[in-house]
Design an enzyme around this catalytic site. Sequence first.
Site, PDB file in Angstrom:
ATOM      1  CB  SER A  68     -17.350 -25.503 -26.378  1.00 21.04           C
ATOM      2  OG  SER A  68     -16.746 -26.095 -27.513  1.00 21.04           O
ATOM      3  CG  ASP A 112     -20.737 -23.753 -33.314  1.00 21.32           C
ATOM      4  OD1 ASP A 112     -19.551 -23.761 -33.702  1.00 21.32           O
ATOM      5  OD2 ASP A 112     -21.069 -23.956 -32.135  1.00 21.32           O
ATOM      6  CG  HIS A 168     -17.980 -22.499 -30.846  1.00 16.93           C
ATOM      7  ND1 HIS A 168     -18.900 -23.497 -30.605  1.00 16.93           N
ATOM      8  CD2 HIS A 168     -16.944 -22.740 -29.998  1.00 16.93           C
ATOM      9  CE1 HIS A 168     -18.438 -24.310 -29.661  1.00 16.93           C
ATOM     10  NE2 HIS A 168     -17.259 -23.861 -29.276  1.00 16.93           N
TER      11      HIS A 168
END
Length: 224
Positions: free
Chosen positions: A120, A174, A205
């Site tokens: 991320s 996601d 995610h």
Amino acid sequence: MPALETIELETANNPTAAVIWMHGLGADGNDFVPIVKELDLAGAPGIRFVFPHAPTRPVTINNGYVMRAWYDISFGDLEGKTRRADEKGLRESQAQIGELIAQEQSRGIAVSKIVLAGFSQGGAIALQTGLRHPEKLAGVMALSTYLPLAESFATEASAANKATSVFMVHGTHDPVVPYSMGDNSRKILEQAGYVLEWHDYPMQHSVCLEEVADIGRWLVKVLA
């Protein structure tokens, strides 16, 4: 800028390779430590895994709450509505990760045996730092993320890392970093001629078992 605090894990005595692995927003260096024992690293040299803790800062997307973050982020950044993410924060974190690369060099590990990895926000920093680094790295691993400061990338990308292996993955469901952001970043890199290994998985995610297996295979390939 103060040096980043880190957690370290070595797969053998006197490691000859290193993986600097950045966590996501609001997490810390502990986040990916458990994954190391799940990786099949047979055939890889001894590796020092370095998990830095991001600095703390107010984060706009979380109502200004102070948490560990590599840079500030707003809703517009992830909806493609703002051209520039927190450039100052991004570049500060880039410099701090550059210092960790230099630290591994000072401990006897060649830059060509160092992988930058991240999830991320941490993956954005891996791409930001790795592809601009003046010396060739072993690889850049970017999990569930995107290429930040894409508008300045073409002029800032390092020729030394043009042929460096880039490993990118994204969950097709996601809800945090939309799949399209990762896919668009992949296209930018492929069009620029990067050697890219791309995987997507039917997940949100997060990280899945199939991904962990693919990460292990890729690390052995780039560090062997």
